[in-house]
Design an enzyme around this catalytic site. Structure first.
Site, PDB file in Angstrom:
ATOM      1  N   CYS B 182      40.924  38.216  49.930  1.00  0.00           N
ATOM      2  CA  CYS B 182      39.226  37.887  49.802  1.00  0.00           C
ATOM      3  C   CYS B 182      38.860  37.166  50.916  1.00  0.00           C
ATOM      4  O   CYS B 182      38.044  37.433  51.675  1.00  0.00           O
ATOM      5  CB  CYS B 182      38.820  37.386  48.574  1.00  0.00           C
ATOM      6  N   HIS B 186      35.658  36.343  53.464  1.00  0.00           N
ATOM      7  CA  HIS B 186      34.732  35.665  52.838  1.00  0.00           C
ATOM      8  C   HIS B 186      35.203  34.068  52.786  1.00  0.00           C
ATOM      9  O   HIS B 186      34.695  33.370  51.798  1.00  0.00           O
ATOM     10  CB  HIS B 186      34.434  36.158  51.482  1.00  0.00           C
ATOM     11  N   ARG B 230      31.468  45.861  41.616  1.00  0.00           N
ATOM     12  CA  ARG B 230      31.393  45.289  43.145  1.00  0.00           C
ATOM     13  C   ARG B 230      32.822  44.799  43.589  1.00  0.00           C
ATOM     14  O   ARG B 230      33.193  44.895  44.704  1.00  0.00           O
ATOM     15  CB  ARG B 230      30.427  43.968  43.205  1.00  0.00           C
ATOM     16  N   CYS B 234      35.672  45.970  46.522  1.00  0.00           N
ATOM     17  CA  CYS B 234      36.280  45.024  47.381  1.00  0.00           C
ATOM     18  C   CYS B 234      37.584  45.216  47.543  1.00  0.00           C
ATOM     19  O   CYS B 234      38.357  45.208  48.492  1.00  0.00           O
ATOM     20  CB  CYS B 234      35.945  43.546  47.029  1.00  0.00           C
TER      21      CYS B 234
END
Lengths: 218, 273
Positions: B182, B186, B230, B234
Site C-alpha cells: 500500500c 500512499h 475500495r 486496491c
C-alpha cells in the site's frame, strides 16, 4: 465455492489467537506473528493471483520491516540484497540490448497484467507512465518515480551500440530487469526477474530510453 | 490499472474546460488537481449516493430475515440503535464478539444475530449482488449520519492497539509479482499515478481524505463502493490475491487508516469519478 468460504472459519481461529496474545503489551515479534496468521486467514486464491504471492523474499521482508520500524534498512544488509539481486540479472542473448522504441512506447503506456482479473497468456504491460514522465507528448504521467524524459540525451548517448554507451546501457538493462540490484528497497517492479516482461520487451523499453530517435531524447 | 486511468484524460479535459469557461482568465492557471476538486464539488450537489442513503435508512427499519426483525437494535458502538457518530469511531473493539470490527463486519454480525441472515453467505457474495446491494445502502446511510464529524477512533483496548500494529504491517507489506505495498503509492505527499492524485495515508490530511471519503458513489461504474470494496480493488491493482470480505487483514488496515486520520473530517458518502 467451498474455497471461497474457506477464510471465514479460519477467521475464528485468528481472533482467538488475538485474545491469547493480548495479556500484556505485545512485542514486535508477537505482532509480526499475528500479522502472518491474519494474512494467511484473510487472503485466498483468485484467478491467476494465488496466495503464494504473499510469501516475501529476503528483499521484500527486510524492506517491509524497515518501513514498519520507520528506519532505513541496515547498510550491510542493503549491500547484500543488492548483490544477490544483481546476480539474478539475465543479460540479453547475443548481447542485443536495444530493441524497437515504438514497441517500447506501447509497453510503457500499457498498465495491464497479472491482476486476478487478468488471464494466463494476457500480454503484460510495463506500467511505466503510471510512475514516470517519459516522452514529452504524454502529459498523463505519474510522479512516483523520477522523470525519464531525455534519459539517453542527458547521459550523452549518441549511439547506444557504441563502446562509450556500454556501461549506461548495461545499467539500464539491469535496472529494468531487477531494480533491487541497485537499490535494495526500490519501489520499482523487477520486470525481468519476476517474469513480468520478456527479454524482447525489455529490449524495446530500453530502446525507448536510450535510442536517439525515440521521443524521449528529442 | 489501465481501466482506472483510461477515462481520466477526457475527464480531466472536461474539468479543465469547464474551469476555463466558468472562471476569470487568471484562474486558468489552476492545477489539474484544483480542476478535479472543483468538478467533484459541482457533482456533489447531486450525488446519487443520496438514493443509496434513502434505501439504507429504509433497510435499517425494515423487518427482514428469518427472524423478521429490523436492524434498529444493532449496536454499532454507541449503543443499540445509535447511528449518528458511529462511522467516525469505526473500526473499534466490540465486547460481545471479542473482536475489532469495521462498519461492514459489524453489520454482518447484526444481520446474523438480529435478523437470522447468514453472515458467511453474505460475505461470500460478490460486490453489487443480492444482499451485498443492501449493504451498499446501509453503509451509505450510516456513513452519511456522521458527515462533517471528525474521526476519533479508540486505541484504548489492547486489541485496538494490536490491530493498528497489524494494519501498519499490512500497509508496508511488499509482495506479489510487482513487489508493491500500500505504501508504494500512499506513503508520500504530492504523488500521483498518471493524473490521479494519491493521498498520503500515513498522516493527515491524506489519511482522513482517503479513508473518510468511502463509501463513495463511483460515476464511472454507477455503483456505490464501500470501504471493503475500495480496499478489495486496491489489492487487485497491487497484484495481490483476494482479500476476504470483512477479513481481519482489511479491518486491521481500516484501523491503521482511521487512526492516522484522527481529527480529519468524514465526507462519506462522497462522489468519485
Amino acid at each position: 465455492m467451498q474455497k471461497r468460504n474457506h477464510w471465514l472459519p479460519v477467521l475464528g481461529v485468528a481472533s482467538s489467537l488475538i485474545v491469547l496474545g493480548c495479556a500484556s503489551v505485545d512485542s514486535s515479534a508477537d505482532i509480526d506473528k499475528l500479522t502472518q496468521q491474519i494474512v494467511t486467514a484473510s487472503f485466498r486464491d483468485q484467478g491467476i493471483a494465488k496466495v503464494d504471492r504473499l510469501k516475501q523474499d529476503e528483499s521484500n521482508a527486510a524492506c517491509s520491516a524497515a518501513d514498519v520500524a520507520g528506519k532505513p534498512i541496515d547498510a550491510k544488509l542493503s549491500a547484500k540484497i543488492e548483490a544477490d539481486n544483481l546476480k539474478t540479472v539475465q543479460w540479453p542473448a547475443g548481447g542485443k540490448f536495444v530493441g524497437d522504441w515504438k514497441e517500447g512506447e506501447k509497453l510503457a503506456q500499457n498498465g495491464r497484467g497479472m491482476t486476478w482479473t487478468d488471464k494466463i497468456g494476457d500480454a503484460n504491460g510495463g506500467n511505466c507512465y503510471n510512475c514516470h514522465q517519459i516522452s514529452k507528448q504524454e502529459i498523463s504521467f505519474g510522479t512516483l518515480g523520477p522523470s525519464l524524459y531525455n534519459y539517453g540525451k542527458i547521459r550523452g548517448i549518441t549511439d547506444p551500440n557504441s563502446p562509450e554507451a556500454k556501461a549506461i546501457v548495461e545499467y539500464t538493462w539491469g535496472k529494468i530487469w531487477n531494480a533491487k540490484a541497485y537499490n535494495a528497497c526500490s519501489g520499482m517492479p523487477r520486470f525481468g526477474h519476476e517474469k513480468i516482461l520478456t527479454e524482447k520487451q525489455v529490449q524495446d523499453l530500453l530502446a525507448l530510453l536510450v535510442d536517439p530517435n525515440s521521443p524521449v531524447n528529442k | 490499472m489501465r481501466r482506472s486511468t483510461k477515462g481520466l484524460v477526457p475527464f480531466a479535459a472536461v474539468a479543465t474546460m469547464s474551469l476555463l469557461c466558468a472562471l476569470q482568465p487568471a484562474a486558468a492557471q489552476k492545477s489539474t488537481a484544483d480542476g478535479i476538486a472543483e468538478y467533484r464539488e459541482m457533482l456533489q450537489d447531486g450525488n446519487p449516493a443520496e438514493l443509496f442513503e434513502m434505501k439504507g435508512e429504509e433497510l435499517w427499519k425494515q423487518k427482514r430475515g428469518p427472524k423478521n426483525a429490523s436492524m434498529e437494535r444493532c449496536d454499532l458502538g454507541k449503543g443499540p440503535g445509535v447511528v449518528k457518530g458511529v462511522f467516525v469511531e469505526l473500526p473499534r473493539y466490540f465486547a460481545d464478539t471479542s473482536k475489532v470490527q469495521d462498519l461492514e463486519s459489524r453489520l454482518l454480525t447484526c444481520m446474523e444475530t438480529l435478523q437470522g441472515l447468514d453472515a458467511k453467505k453474505i460475505a461470500a457474495t460478490p460486490f453489487g449482488k443480492d444482499e451485498q446491494k443492501n449493504m451498499e445502502g446501509l453503509v451509505a446511510w450510516i456513513s452519511a449520519e456522521s458527515k462533517g464529524l471528525k474521526f476519533n477512533l479508540s486505541q484504548a483496548h489492547p486489541q485496538e492497539k494490536q490491530m493498528y500494529e497489524v494494519g501498519k504491517r499490512m500497509f508496508y507489506m511488499r509482495g506479489g509479482p510487482h513487489d508493491f505495498a500500500c505504501a508504494t503509492c500512499h506513503a508520500a505527499d504530492d504523488k500521483r499515478i498518471r493524473l490521479q492524485d494519491l493521498p498520503n495515508l500515513t498522516k493527515n490530511p491524506g489519511a482522513a481524505a482517503g479513508f473518510g471519503a468511502w463509501p463513495a458513489y463511483r460515476v464511472s461504474s454507477g455503483e456505490l463502493w464501500s470501504m471493503q470494496r475500495r480496499l478489495n480493488d486496491c489489492f487487485r491493482q497491487q497484484r495481490f490475491p483476494y482479500p476476504g470480505y470483512a477479513s481481519d487483514a482489511t479491518i486491521a488496515l481500516g484501523v491503521f487508516l482511521g487512526v492516522n486520520g484522527k481529527g480529519g473530517e468524514a465526507t462519506a458518502p462522497s462522489i468519485k469519478r
